[in-house]
Every structure is written in C-alpha cells, then in structure tokens.
Design an enzyme around this catalytic site. Structure first.
Site, PDB file in Angstrom:
ATOM      1  CD  GLN A   1      -3.208   0.189   1.910  1.00 24.54           C
ATOM      2  OE1 GLN A   1      -3.548  -0.320   2.787  1.00 24.54           O
ATOM      3  NE2 GLN A   1      -4.662   0.998   2.548  1.00 24.54           N
TER       4      GLN A   1
ATOM      5  CB  SER B   1       2.899  -4.864   3.902  1.00 24.51           C
ATOM      6  OG  SER B   1       1.813  -5.130   4.931  1.00 24.51           O
TER       7      SER B   1
ATOM      8  CG  HIS C   1       1.664  -4.917   9.383  1.00 27.56           C
ATOM      9  ND1 HIS C   1       2.248  -6.158   8.908  1.00 27.56           N
ATOM     10  CD2 HIS C   1       2.096  -4.284   7.891  1.00 27.56           C
ATOM     11  CE1 HIS C   1       1.809  -6.021   7.442  1.00 27.56           C
ATOM     12  NE2 HIS C   1       1.457  -5.205   7.238  1.00 27.56           N
TER      13      HIS C   1
ATOM     14  CD  GLN D   1       1.393  -9.613   5.859  1.00 25.76           C
ATOM     15  OE1 GLN D   1       0.194  -9.000   5.535  1.00 25.76           O
ATOM     16  NE2 GLN D   1       2.527 -10.056   4.249  1.00 25.76           N
TER      17      GLN D   1
END
Length: 292
Positions: free
Chosen positions: A9, A87, A194, A243
């Site tokens: 992102q 990510s 996260h 994750q």
C-alpha cells in the site's frame, strides 16, 4: 540470482494498469474477471478515479495486487529464483510464484482489505515513520510506552515505521525525538497496520486463508514475519496469517536474499518504492522494474 519484489500500500496512482489493459487481451480479460469477482468496477477507479477513491483500503489493496500480478503474468521471461512482497505485496508474490491462483489471491486480498478497514474503524489508530534511529532504540522506546505502539515496518536502515493507538504513537514520537530521531512523520493511513490492534482482522483472515487451496511455490518466498525463505504450504499459510499483527521485516528479508545469492532485484508493480529501499539495504545489488 534474480529476485522479484512486489510493492504494498502507498504505491498506487491513478492510471495504474491502464497500459496493460489496453495493450494485451489476456491482461484485459484478467482485469474484467477481477471486476466480476469484486462486484464493482475496480478498473474504473484505477484508470479514471480520484486519489481519494483509490486511497480507500478496500480499493487500494486489490488495485495494487492486480497491477502487480497481471504485470508478472504478462512478463515473457518471468522466472524468479526467489520472491518477496512488502505487506500486501506478499499476496502478489505468492500468486506470481504459483502458490495461489489469481482468483483465490484476489478474494483473499479483498477480504484482507475489508477486515483491516473494519479493524481501523473499531479502533482509531495510526502509524508514523521514524528516521535515523537504531532499530533497538525504537523497540525499547515503544516497549516503555504504556499504550499500544510497536515497530511495524523495518523498511531499510534508518527508516522504521511504528504503529499503534493515536496516543501511543504520539507519546512514542515525543520520546523518539528526544532520543535523537531526525524526524517522526505521521503517515496518511487508515489505522495501525501490523500491530496488535489488527487482531480482529487477523482472526477473520485466518479462517479465509485456512479454507483456501495453496500449492508449493516455484521458488522460495521470503516472508515478512520472519524474513526467511519458505516453500512449505503450511508454513506459508501460518506466516501469512501472522503477518497482519506482526512486523514487516523488509530490511532483514532483503539482507537474507542477498546472503542467499540474489544479485538483481526486479520490482513488479506500481511505483519505485521497493527499488529505493533495496538500494539502501544492499547498495551493490542491481535494481530495476518490470517494463513491457
């Protein structure tokens, strides 16, 4: 050895993927299939939307995934020796390396985006980039704050992103500046990705990942949570689930890829963010982007 890396992102831009759509019938078919799967015309937003529309997590994540994966599929000599994704990019990497089908990957990314958006709305939270401070100092300061705040993205030496409640990030930010951080910049994100605040999203995504068919990838994938190469399906699934609440160990992943023989890193997707990070982590490595 050649490593392909896939962005997350923040790399999106209006017009992304339009050239692919217009140049290739097979790419166009995949974009149209994506519109069908998602139940809305994501290509309209990607090609002609506003920055605000594209910035919504439920749009951004599938858009970057589509651009990255279709680019990989359209690359004639796509033969990675290893892959990694930042990510969200980990899902793109898994599809590109054959561990997930295009359709299953897109469904998971869409579910992930919606679950993260929901978690953000339930807990107002944020992230901030910390510049020019040692990782262990950042970790110690986050641990000393009596609120949720953690090191979330190890992007490159001297650039770590922290994530947590608005109060936790503000308090940590003050302490980090006192400890000598060059800058602490609040990021324009929807919430604390996260971090432990993503636990509701992790639980939701875990069920979807467990129910999805994965295959062994054609090459090792260096996963965010432990920066280690994986080809085992059960390990890949467990790391993918972890994750959402775990840190993105990008610095460590690139270092391990170089140690394992990577000499060339090819960014596959929108933007050039990862090429810049790789250059800071491994200055001698060659970096480039997929160009069709």
């Amino acid at each position: 050895m050649k490593a392909y890396v896939f962005p997350g992102q923040g790399s999106q831009f209006i017009g992304m993927g339009k050239d692919l759509y217009e140049k290739s019938e097979s790419a166009k078919a995949l974009f149209e299939k994506a519109n069908e799967i998602l139940g809305f015309s994501i290509t309209d937003v990607m090609f002609n939307g506003t920055d605000e529309e594209l910035k919504q997590t439920k749009v951004t994540q599938p858009a970057i995934f589509l651009h990255s994966v279709i680019l990989a599929k359209e690359t004639p000599d796509f033969q990675p020796d290893m892959v990694a994704g930042h990510s969200l990019g980990e899902f793109s990497a898994l599809v590109a390396a054959g561990a997930l089908s295009f359709e299953d990957g897109l469904v998971l990314v869409s579910k992930r985006a919606l679950a993260m958006q929901k978690a953000c709305e339930a807990n107002p939270s944020t992230m901030a980039a910390v510049l020019n401070l040692a990782d262990n100092v950042i970790e110690d300061i986050c641990a000393s704050v009596d609120d949720v705040v953690v090191a979330a993205n190890y992007n490159c030496p001297g650039q770590v992103v922290i994530s947590g409640t608005n109060e936790g990030v503000a308090l940590a930010g003050e302490k980090l500046k006192e400890a000598g951080a060059k800058r602490v910049l609040l990021l324009p994100v929807g919430g604390a990705f996260h971090s432990p605040l993503m636990e509701p999203a992790r639980e939701e995504l875990a069920a979807a990942i467990e129910a999805t068919n994965f295959n062994a990838p054609v090459c090792p994938i260096y996963q965010n949570v432990n920066a280690q190469p994986s080809t085992d399906v059960a390990t890949i699934k467990a790391n993918l689930i972890a994750q959402l609440t775990g840190a993105v160990k990008w610095t460590q992943s690139v270092q391990n890829m170089v140690a394992d023989g990577a000499t060339s890193f090819v960014e596959c997707g929108p933007g050039k963010v990862l090429q810049g990070l790789v250059k800071k982590i491994a200055p001698t490595a060659e970096t480039s982007a997929v160009v069709l």
